[in-house]
Design a protein around this motif. Structure first.
Motif, PDB file in Angstrom:
ATOM      1  N   TYR C   2      39.705  48.424  33.400  1.00 43.78           N
ATOM      2  CA  TYR C   2      38.360  48.387  33.910  1.00 43.78           C
ATOM      3  C   TYR C   2      37.558  49.546  33.355  1.00 43.78           C
ATOM      4  CZ  TYR C   2      40.623  45.202  37.079  1.00 43.78           C
ATOM      5  OH  TYR C   2      41.325  44.171  37.617  1.00 43.78           O
ATOM      6  N   LYS C  92      49.750  40.766  41.785  1.00 46.17           N
ATOM      7  CA  LYS C  92      48.548  41.076  41.018  1.00 46.17           C
ATOM      8  C   LYS C  92      48.180  42.550  41.177  1.00 46.17           C
ATOM      9  CE  LYS C  92      43.877  40.760  40.244  1.00 46.17           C
ATOM     10  NZ  LYS C  92      42.914  41.832  40.466  1.00 46.17           N
ATOM     11  N   GLU C  96      48.200  45.853  38.436  1.00 46.26           N
ATOM     12  CA  GLU C  96      47.152  46.843  38.155  1.00 46.26           C
ATOM     13  C   GLU C  96      47.763  48.250  38.145  1.00 46.26           C
ATOM     14  OE1 GLU C  96      44.836  45.381  37.045  1.00 46.26           O
ATOM     15  OE2 GLU C  96      44.136  43.689  38.250  1.00 46.26           O
ATOM     16  N   HIS C  99      49.284  48.652  34.872  1.00 54.72           N
ATOM     17  CA  HIS C  99      48.270  48.910  33.849  1.00 54.72           C
ATOM     18  C   HIS C  99      47.879  50.384  33.843  1.00 54.72           C
ATOM     19  CE1 HIS C  99      46.928  44.430  34.240  1.00 54.72           C
ATOM     20  NE2 HIS C  99      48.158  44.572  33.807  1.00 54.72           N
ATOM     21  N   ASP C 150      38.040  40.650  37.405  1.00 53.08           N
ATOM     22  CA  ASP C 150      39.058  40.563  36.351  1.00 53.08           C
ATOM     23  C   ASP C 150      38.500  39.808  35.154  1.00 53.08           C
ATOM     24  OD1 ASP C 150      40.828  40.882  38.945  1.00 53.08           O
ATOM     25  OD2 ASP C 150      42.059  41.483  37.251  1.00 53.08           O
ATOM     26  N   GLU C 179      47.048  40.261  32.292  1.00 57.15           N
ATOM     27  CA  GLU C 179      45.794  39.928  32.971  1.00 57.15           C
ATOM     28  C   GLU C 179      45.563  38.432  33.076  1.00 57.15           C
ATOM     29  OE1 GLU C 179      43.483  41.437  34.582  1.00 57.15           O
ATOM     30  OE2 GLU C 179      43.920  43.528  34.170  1.00 57.15           O
ATOM     31  N   HIS C 182      45.463  36.904  36.373  1.00 59.14           N
ATOM     32  CA  HIS C 182      44.623  37.487  37.418  1.00 59.14           C
ATOM     33  C   HIS C 182      43.358  36.681  37.670  1.00 59.14           C
ATOM     34  CE1 HIS C 182      46.534  41.744  36.882  1.00 59.14           C
ATOM     35  NE2 HIS C 182      47.408  40.797  37.132  1.00 59.14           N
TER      36      HIS C 182
HETATM   37 FE   FE2 Z   1      43.626  42.573  36.598  1.00 55.86          FE
END
Ligand code: FE2
Ligand code: FE2
Lengths: 250, 101, 358
Positions: C2, C92, C96, C99, C150, C179, C182
């Protein structure tokens, strides 16, 4: 018989269900990212076990209740989990200590249920034992690290163990349901593997330089449907949407 | 390394993680993570890097134990291989009948 | 993603002693030539100090966004309405966290430690995507975040898989792969709700109304306001401009809203036949900057949650290290399996064989 079979399966299902609910509270709040992911993985395994067991219980009951109706729409006194799993998480030390005591128990339980005459249950046990063995390995390592870490961590871990220990008595109580399930070959009487559990626990606790607390006369009663005060709050969150919008699809 | 005056001795060491996706394949570097000891490194690697069945075997190596070649000596390390074209099968022109050897 | 191109005031960074860090025209020429040819720069290669700093800022902001982003969705895990949805959401949100971890590791190759980056986050010196300072008020928010947030993230992330810095690009490849479910799970959740009761449909529309504009803000200020864009392009770490990405996102999303049966809260949104793109209304940039600067609904809660997770975990991190040191002192050549708990023997982990044994 069918009713006892059903109740027995609910007991097996509810402990993973409720512990998963507790472990998922850690998501995003762990002491390091790596452990955040580990606890979530564990919760996912437990949700998976609960889903299989609840679905199976619903079939045995034959009243058309699916996993979600059973997971979300029972009254509190119809949940049959061990009380230890519904207690609040406490700090990371309490969480891994509970994971350790519980997964050591689950490993012994699944080991024996793999030969259940209920073939569906035997298959679920064969799948779940791999997961619980990993959970045991992960939590035992943490009990040792933190028990034999710093002065502070040692103290915290001993406190965690002292607080949780009285709830371990319930793990090995057996009632008519347990006994009749053991007789029929569907289930197992937990008193049968108490010594195996104890030997795993005392070995790890010893390596963690912690002291096993003395047993007390206290016996919790979650598996009989009588819970701690924490359970109602946990169910308040768990059931919120299903209760607010009866019959809705999600 | 940056020196910000932070006490790095409080940080868990960095481990490089290598994963074998399937038997028959090499272990391949897939990333790194922090762990206090080898056991934790392996368990975290399992939770971090194999959530989608990405592996059947994991190696974890303390990052500080890896010796790496210096990018500045890239020329003397790797350029000398450039003109050894006779090491490649395509260097040899053979009659069509035997060219599949 | 993000990431957000925010052009925020940068914390004062210390000088580094990365290999060849002193400015050097010969190295610089080689570096420029490699970038021009689309080659990757790797961790130990010489790089200009400004490139390194920019990457640290961008990657760490991105990492912070991933882990702060766990909080709004995490708010609903214990209240998920079915066991299937609970498992999906937990997986999910856990992703993150992964990530964040991949990205912190990528940033660490540039000579900053994860603890230093946390420190910057916790003291408010480092920023994260402002979208996560909005509250999640109903279950429909979980679907809308998957679909829009997302969705916007993926749009932003895909070009980064080809960015010039190898460790960042590789982390992004892994992230993009993960992703892909998501956004789909979010849309699936919303479709189910839209086929449900009237109350559920109202809930979805309300969530769309609240998340649409913040999602557009995720792409950052207009290109005209964005000072870093030019150099980012040259360095291959910002390949498509904020406005172009935003347009792509609107063009992809508007038809999806029709399929879902929701209205996007923009009276100026309409298809421009000639230009083959959607026109849309003006973004409220005052709101954007307010949230970036700490005045959104949840800025304080989000930061407080991260800080307390970190502080509450300090004794755990310390103790694990203390224990590892004790073990190492006792068994200088200790291998993994040697002092493991008895239960370890049945565990699926095993000691890595030495290289010679394979
Ligand atoms: Fe995501
Ligand atoms: Fe992500």
């Amino acid at each position: 018989m069918t009713n006892q079979h059903f109740i027995y399966l609910l007991r097996l299902a509810d402990s993973p269900l409720i512990l998963a609910q507790r472990l998922s509270e850690w998501c995003g709040h762990g002491p390091v990212l790596e452990e955040d992911l580990a606890l979530s993985n564990m919760a996912l395994d437990l949700i998976g076990q609960a889903r299989l067991l609840l679905t199976h219980a619903g079939r045995v009951e034959s009243r058309d209740r699916d996993e979600d109706q059973l997971a979300f729409l029972r009254m509190e006194n119809k949940y049959r989990n061990l009380t230890i799993v519904e207690l609040p998480n406490g700090d990371f030390g309490q969480t891994v200590t509970r994971n350790f005591l519980f997964s050591a128990y689950q490993v012994e339980l699944w080991k024996r249920l793999q030969i259940s005459t209920d073939t569906e249950l035997a298959a679920i046990a064969a799948k779940s034992i791999k997961e619980s063995t990993y959970h045991l390995s992960h939590s035992a390592e943490w009990v040792i690290r933190l028990g034999d870490g710093t002065e502070e961590s040692h103290l915290r871990m001993q406190t965690a163990l002292d607080q949780l220990w009285p709830y371990s008595a319930e793990l090995f109580t057996s009632d008519d349901t347990d006994r009749s399930m053991a007789e029929s070959g569907i289930g197992v009487d937990p008193s049968a593997f108490k010594t195996d559990w104890q030997s795993t626990v005392s070995q790890v606790i010893g390596e963690a330089t912690l002291t096993l607390p003395a047993d007390t006369p206290f016996v919790s009663s979650g598996k009989a449907g009588q819970h701690s005060e924490h359970m109602g709050h946990l169910l308040g969150e768990l059931q919120y949407l299903q209760r607010t919008f009866p019959g809705a699809q999600w | 390394m940056m020196n910000t005056g932070n006490d790095r001795s409080k940080e868990w060491p960095l481990w490089e993680i290598f994963i074998r996706a399937r038997n028959g394949l090499d272990h391949k570097h897939c990333g790194s993570l922090h762990a206090p000891d080898a056991k934790a490194a392996l368990q975290s690697a399992r939770d971090v890097f194999t959530r989608r069945q990405e592996g059947v075997s994991i190696w974890a190596v303390r990052a500080e134990n890896i010796c790496a070649s210096d990018p500045d000596s890239k020329a003397e390390m790797f350029d000398p291989a450039e003109d050894k074209i006779y090491r490649h099968p395509t260097f040899y022109k053979l009659p069509k009948e035997v060219d599949n050897m | 993603m993000y990431t957000q191109s925010m052009d925020l005031p940068q914390k004062k960074e210390q000088s580094a002693s990365a290999p060849g860090a002193p400015e050097n025209p010969e190295y610089q020429r080689e570096f420029d030539a490699r970038l021009a040819q689309g080659e990757f720069i790797e961790a130990k290669d010489w790089m200009p100090e400004a490139y390194r700093k920019t990457l640290i800022r961008q990657i760490s902001q991105h990492a912070h966004s991933e882990i702060v982003g766990m909080l709004p969705e995490g708010n609903w895990i214990t209240r998920a309405p079915t066991l299937k949805r609970k498992a999906i959401l937990l997986a999910k949100v856990q992703d993150e966290g992964g990530h964040g971890l991949y990205l912190y590791s990528a940033a660490e190759t540039l000579g900053i430690s994860r603890d230093e980056m946390f420190e910057a986050l916790h003291t408010g010196k480092a920023k994260y995507s402002s979208i996560f300072n909005y509250p999640t008020l109903t279950w429909a928010d979980i679907g809308v975040i998957g679909w829009l947030v997302d969705g916007a993230a993926i749009m932003n992330q895909i070009p980064l898989c080809r960015c010039s810095y190898g460790p960042y690009a590789r982390a992004m490849v892994r992230i993009c792969k993960e992703e892909s479910f998501h956004q789909r799970q979010g849309f699936d959740l919303l479709m189910t709700m839209m086929q449900g009761t009237n109350e559920q449909r109202v809930m979805v529309q309300d969530a769309v109304n609240r998340w649409w504009w913040p999602s557009l803000m995720m792409f950052g200020p207009h290109d005209s306001e964005s000072t870093h864009s030019e150099r980012g392009k040259q360095w291959g770490i910002k390949r498509i401009s904020n406005d172009d990405l935003r347009q792509k996102f609107v063009d992809a999303t508007a038809p999806q809203a029709d399929i879902l049966g929701v209205t996007l809260p923009d009276p100026n949104l309409k298809w421009n036949e000639k230009q083959e793109r959607y026109e849309f209304g003006n973004i409220d940039w005052d709101e954007f900057w307010n949230v970036v600067n700490g005045n959104g609904h949840c800025n304080r809660e989000r930061l407080a949650a991260r800080v307390s997770a970190w502080q509450d975990g300090e004794w755990v991190r310390e103790a694990a290290l203390a224990h590892a040191n004790k073990r190492a002192a006792k068994h200088p050549d200790g291998r993994v399996g040697e002092q493991a708990a008895p239960s370890m023997e049945t565990a699926p982990m095993q000691t890595a064989p030495t290289a010679g044994s394979t």
